[in-house]
Write a protein that holds these residues in place. Structure first.
Motif, PDB file in Angstrom:
ATOM      1  N   ALA A 292       0.893  -1.541   0.100  1.00  0.00           N
ATOM      2  CA  ALA A 292      -0.423  -0.058   0.117  1.00  0.00           C
ATOM      3  C   ALA A 292       0.663   1.488   0.089  1.00  0.00           C
ATOM      4  O   ALA A 292       2.090   1.051   0.105  1.00  0.00           O
ATOM      5  CB  ALA A 292      -1.422   0.199   1.862  1.00  0.00           C
ATOM      6  N   THR A 293       0.700   2.630  -0.164  1.00  0.00           N
ATOM      7  CA  THR A 293       1.295   3.638  -0.649  1.00  0.00           C
ATOM      8  C   THR A 293       1.558   4.176   0.578  1.00  0.00           C
ATOM      9  O   THR A 293       0.749   3.425   2.033  1.00  0.00           O
ATOM     10  CB  THR A 293       0.071   4.639  -1.335  1.00  0.00           C
ATOM     11  OG1 THR A 293      -1.337   4.602  -0.869  1.00  0.00           O
ATOM     12  CG2 THR A 293       0.464   3.799  -2.836  1.00  0.00           C
ATOM     13  N   PHE A 294       2.469   5.587   0.482  1.00  0.00           N
ATOM     14  CA  PHE A 294       2.984   6.171   2.276  1.00  0.00           C
ATOM     15  C   PHE A 294       1.721   6.642   2.690  1.00  0.00           C
ATOM     16  O   PHE A 294       0.920   7.105   3.216  1.00  0.00           O
ATOM     17  CB  PHE A 294       3.362   7.206   1.075  1.00  0.00           C
ATOM     18  CG  PHE A 294       3.880   8.369   1.770  1.00  0.00           C
ATOM     19  CD1 PHE A 294       5.194   8.274   2.659  1.00  0.00           C
ATOM     20  CD2 PHE A 294       2.993   9.852   2.323  1.00  0.00           C
ATOM     21  CE1 PHE A 294       6.255   8.861   3.735  1.00  0.00           C
ATOM     22  CE2 PHE A 294       4.035  10.046   3.031  1.00  0.00           C
ATOM     23  CZ  PHE A 294       4.636   9.909   3.527  1.00  0.00           C
ATOM     24  N   ARG A 295       2.477   5.622   4.222  1.00  0.00           N
ATOM     25  CA  ARG A 295       1.802   6.228   5.370  1.00  0.00           C
ATOM     26  C   ARG A 295       2.537   6.197   6.621  1.00  0.00           C
ATOM     27  O   ARG A 295       4.293   5.728   6.034  1.00  0.00           O
ATOM     28  CB  ARG A 295       0.832   4.827   6.109  1.00  0.00           C
ATOM     29  CG  ARG A 295      -0.391   4.563   5.013  1.00  0.00           C
ATOM     30  CD  ARG A 295      -1.160   4.311   5.840  1.00  0.00           C
ATOM     31  NE  ARG A 295      -2.565   2.941   5.022  1.00  0.00           N
ATOM     32  CZ  ARG A 295      -2.946   2.955   4.176  1.00  0.00           C
ATOM     33  NH1 ARG A 295      -2.146   3.176   2.617  1.00  0.00           N
ATOM     34  NH2 ARG A 295      -4.595   3.524   3.722  1.00  0.00           N
ATOM     35  N   TYR A 296       2.046   7.299   7.880  1.00  0.00           N
ATOM     36  CA  TYR A 296       3.776   7.324   8.260  1.00  0.00           C
ATOM     37  C   TYR A 296       3.004   7.652   9.387  1.00  0.00           C
ATOM     38  O   TYR A 296       1.433   7.899  10.201  1.00  0.00           O
ATOM     39  CB  TYR A 296       4.413   9.039   8.377  1.00  0.00           C
ATOM     40  CG  TYR A 296       3.643   9.965   8.745  1.00  0.00           C
ATOM     41  CD1 TYR A 296       3.824  10.597   9.982  1.00  0.00           C
ATOM     42  CD2 TYR A 296       2.494  10.576   7.986  1.00  0.00           C
ATOM     43  CE1 TYR A 296       3.101  11.743  10.167  1.00  0.00           C
ATOM     44  CE2 TYR A 296       1.857  11.744   7.924  1.00  0.00           C
ATOM     45  CZ  TYR A 296       2.076  12.749   9.189  1.00  0.00           C
ATOM     46  OH  TYR A 296       1.500  13.825   9.868  1.00  0.00           O
ATOM     47  N   ALA A 297       3.521   7.778  11.210  1.00  0.00           N
ATOM     48  CA  ALA A 297       2.322   6.921  12.257  1.00  0.00           C
ATOM     49  C   ALA A 297       2.493   8.392  12.618  1.00  0.00           C
ATOM     50  O   ALA A 297       3.141   9.314  13.205  1.00  0.00           O
ATOM     51  CB  ALA A 297       3.760   6.306  13.052  1.00  0.00           C
ATOM     52  N   ALA A 298       1.344   8.859  13.258  1.00  0.00           N
ATOM     53  CA  ALA A 298       1.437  10.353  13.520  1.00  0.00           C
ATOM     54  C   ALA A 298       1.413  10.137  14.627  1.00  0.00           C
ATOM     55  O   ALA A 298       1.141  11.647  15.588  1.00  0.00           O
ATOM     56  CB  ALA A 298      -0.021  10.855  13.273  1.00  0.00           C
ATOM     57  N   GLU A 299       1.144   9.236  15.998  1.00  0.00           N
ATOM     58  CA  GLU A 299       1.521   9.144  17.292  1.00  0.00           C
ATOM     59  C   GLU A 299       2.450   7.759  17.280  1.00  0.00           C
ATOM     60  O   GLU A 299       1.775   6.790  16.413  1.00  0.00           O
ATOM     61  CB  GLU A 299       0.608   9.480  18.447  1.00  0.00           C
ATOM     62  CG  GLU A 299      -1.150   8.413  17.384  1.00  0.00           C
ATOM     63  CD  GLU A 299      -2.663   9.029  18.121  1.00  0.00           C
ATOM     64  OE1 GLU A 299      -1.989   8.088  19.560  1.00  0.00           O
ATOM     65  OE2 GLU A 299      -2.783   9.782  17.440  1.00  0.00           O
ATOM     66  N   ASP A 300       2.428   7.274  18.061  1.00  0.00           N
ATOM     67  CA  ASP A 300       2.963   6.298  18.572  1.00  0.00           C
ATOM     68  C   ASP A 300       1.612   5.320  18.202  1.00  0.00           C
ATOM     69  O   ASP A 300       0.842   6.064  18.609  1.00  0.00           O
ATOM     70  CB  ASP A 300       3.599   6.334  20.535  1.00  0.00           C
ATOM     71  CG  ASP A 300       4.882   7.084  20.249  1.00  0.00           C
ATOM     72  OD1 ASP A 300       5.589   7.292  19.067  1.00  0.00           O
ATOM     73  OD2 ASP A 300       5.259   6.145  21.527  1.00  0.00           O
ATOM     74  N   VAL A 301       2.019   3.980  17.324  1.00  0.00           N
ATOM     75  CA  VAL A 301       1.294   3.128  17.253  1.00  0.00           C
ATOM     76  C   VAL A 301       1.571   1.701  17.965  1.00  0.00           C
ATOM     77  O   VAL A 301       2.798   0.981  17.128  1.00  0.00           O
ATOM     78  CB  VAL A 301       0.851   2.742  15.902  1.00  0.00           C
ATOM     79  CG1 VAL A 301      -0.428   2.500  15.299  1.00  0.00           C
ATOM     80  CG2 VAL A 301       0.203   4.913  15.304  1.00  0.00           C
ATOM     81  N   GLU A 302       0.840   0.996  18.550  1.00  0.00           N
ATOM     82  CA  GLU A 302       1.177  -0.194  18.612  1.00  0.00           C
ATOM     83  C   GLU A 302      -0.128  -1.164  17.220  1.00  0.00           C
ATOM     84  O   GLU A 302      -0.776  -1.471  17.451  1.00  0.00           O
ATOM     85  CB  GLU A 302       0.761  -1.072  20.126  1.00  0.00           C
ATOM     86  CG  GLU A 302       2.051  -2.225  20.461  1.00  0.00           C
ATOM     87  CD  GLU A 302       0.508  -2.645  22.130  1.00  0.00           C
ATOM     88  OE1 GLU A 302      -0.101  -3.817  21.816  1.00  0.00           O
ATOM     89  OE2 GLU A 302       2.092  -2.088  22.785  1.00  0.00           O
ATOM     90  N   VAL A 314       5.191   3.892   7.401  1.00  0.00           N
ATOM     91  CA  VAL A 314       4.714   2.552   7.423  1.00  0.00           C
ATOM     92  C   VAL A 314       4.692   2.003   6.462  1.00  0.00           C
ATOM     93  O   VAL A 314       3.727   2.486   5.450  1.00  0.00           O
ATOM     94  CB  VAL A 314       3.331   2.636   8.004  1.00  0.00           C
ATOM     95  CG1 VAL A 314       2.833   0.988   7.775  1.00  0.00           C
ATOM     96  CG2 VAL A 314       3.507   3.227   9.597  1.00  0.00           C
ATOM     97  N   GLN A 315       5.078   0.617   5.745  1.00  0.00           N
ATOM     98  CA  GLN A 315       4.949  -0.541   4.842  1.00  0.00           C
ATOM     99  C   GLN A 315       3.928  -1.003   5.071  1.00  0.00           C
ATOM    100  O   GLN A 315       4.437  -2.332   5.618  1.00  0.00           O
ATOM    101  CB  GLN A 315       5.965  -0.172   3.951  1.00  0.00           C
ATOM    102  CG  GLN A 315       6.096  -1.075   2.526  1.00  0.00           C
ATOM    103  CD  GLN A 315       7.512  -1.599   2.311  1.00  0.00           C
ATOM    104  OE1 GLN A 315       8.453  -0.613   1.543  1.00  0.00           O
ATOM    105  NE2 GLN A 315       7.399  -2.813   1.800  1.00  0.00           N
ATOM    106  N   ILE A 316       2.826  -1.617   4.338  1.00  0.00           N
ATOM    107  CA  ILE A 316       1.533  -2.507   4.516  1.00  0.00           C
ATOM    108  C   ILE A 316       1.864  -3.729   3.506  1.00  0.00           C
ATOM    109  O   ILE A 316       1.318  -3.041   2.382  1.00  0.00           O
ATOM    110  CB  ILE A 316       0.469  -1.731   4.199  1.00  0.00           C
ATOM    111  CG1 ILE A 316       0.301  -0.612   6.053  1.00  0.00           C
ATOM    112  CG2 ILE A 316      -0.707  -3.277   4.685  1.00  0.00           C
ATOM    113  CD1 ILE A 316      -0.762  -0.300   6.259  1.00  0.00           C
TER     114      ILE A 316
END
Length: 412
Positions: A292-302, A314-316
């Protein structure tokens, strides 16, 4: 449990062996490190997600942002400044901007509106197959798989016939660029040329509107809540780029896998009603969108027991998620009879960014396969002993063949 090791690097993902068959590596990652850090060539910290349930959850997690302006430093390091002017569109936006932009074009891609295109798409399919040699080898990628979707999307947008070859050339440069200085320069030039082209085309549409989507969007632009000038240019680029690369590679992958799985091909030939299921299964089995295309963590994510720190990319992996045995029975087996809940694949993504053009891609692929295999029932690989050649990419985004040589009507 937090994963700290780096089980696969982007460099490994670009090897010829991995491009040929990435599935064993993804299978290992699903078992040992389903959410893991990796180091791509661009140097921006990235986390790779490989299991189905984690991937599905991540695709709809609002904490994983699509807004490129929120990660501009990382975005520029990866894609360069020139990409920004072409990426001011729904693909790189969160709500409410994403909602507004998507709503403006959504009506053109409903299943009902797409179905109305069936006759014109079938005509394009027939014309392309008419032009193919039948008794000598022909590469179906440049002669069939690529011209079909680019012709369809250019007709939808209102791109003149004589300008389509340049569009294809420029978009190919943008899609296949690596991270060397020369590659980045070629990418920047292509992006600048595309931006200039769409700016000129939109001006012509405003002056002389036609019965096409781009003309309609220029009218919408002048209304309250419409698109800005750059959003309009970027949306035109997105529809052109996403509307042909992914479908072209999907058609190529589909033809290849049916040819090397003759029992599955026979099933589709003997029961044309299976073609819809077959396309869904081929999307799951080896779809054209690897990640999937470009994503980034806007906050800490578990996710999956792993903490993804704020600011990380994040690369899905849709390709990996669609082979997860936790979700699919016998996932490494191509079975064109799968249906419904048995095949809830992520080939078109999930959540608010689910592929807008999914109905069109489905119809184009169904018509392409039906026409090819009914018209040329004995079509075969030009060299049955040759290994398939897969496209090399700077990082896993598309999954597609580099060539597809066949003989449409081999002599007995």
């Amino acid at each position: 449990m937090t994963t700290t090791r780096d089980p696969v690097t982007s460099a490994e993902q670009c090897t010829a062996e991995f491009r040929r068959n990435p599935h064993p590596v993804y299978a290992s990652l699903r078992d040992t490190a389903p959410v893991c850090p990796m180091t791509p060539p661009h140097g921006v910290e990235t986390y790779l997600i490989t299991r189905y349930e984690d991937a599905r959850a991540a695709l709809s997690d609002s904490r994983l942002s699509k807004d490129m302006y929120g990660a501009m430093d990382a975005y520029r390091r990866i894609f360069g400044d020139s990409s920004v002017s072409l990426d001011d569109n729904m693909l790189n936006a969160d709500a409410p901007k994403h909602t507004r932009l998507r709503k403006l074009v959504n009506s053109e891609f409903t299943p009902r509106r797409v179905e109305a295109l069936r006759t014109s798409i079938q005509d394009i399919v027939d014309q392309l197959l008419d032009a193919c040699p039948t008794r000598e080898p022909v590469d179906l990628l440049p002669t069939f798989a690529f011209p079909l979707p680019i012709t369809v999307i250019c007709e939808l947008l209102g791109v003149p016939t004589e300008e389509r070859a340049d569009m294809h050339r420029l978009s190919t440069t943008v899609a296949q660029t690596g991270f060397s200085k020369e590659s980045k320069q070629a990418q920047q030039k292509a992006e600048e040329d595309l931006h200039a082209y769409f700016t000129r085309l939109i001006a012509r549409k405003r002056e002389h509107p036609g019965e096409d989507l781009l003309s309609a969007l220029t009218v919408v632009q002048d209304n309250d809540g419409g698109l800005t000038e750059n959003e309009l240019v970027s949306t035109a680029f997105l529809l052109m780029f996403a509307g042909h690369k992914t479908t072209a590679y999907l058609i190529g992958n589909a033809v290849h896998h049916l040819l090397v799985n003759p029992a599955q091909l026979r099933a589709v030939q003997e029961d044309p009603e299976l073609v819809g299921r077959a396309v869904e299964e081929l999307l799951r089995y080896d779809g054209s969108v690897e990640s999937a295309t470009f994503r980034y963590a806007a906050e800490d994510v578990e996710i999956g027991g792993t903490n993804i720190p704020k600011g990380a990319l994040v690369q899905i992996s849709l390709l990996s998620a669609n082979r997860d045995p936790r979700k699919f029975e016998s996932p490494d087996v191509l079975d064109v009879t799968r249906q419904g809940a048995q095949n809830a694949h992520l080939g078109f993504g999930h959540g608010s960014h689910y592929c807008l053009g999914a109905p069109l891609a489905r119809l184009e692929t169904q018509l392409a396969l039906t026409s090819l295999f009914s018209r040329f029932p004995r079509v075969a690989p030009a060299d049955p002993a040759a290994e398939a050649k897969w496209m090399e990419v700077p990082f896993p985004a598309f999954r597609g063949l580099a060539e597809l040589p066949v003989v449409l009507d081999p002599e007995r």
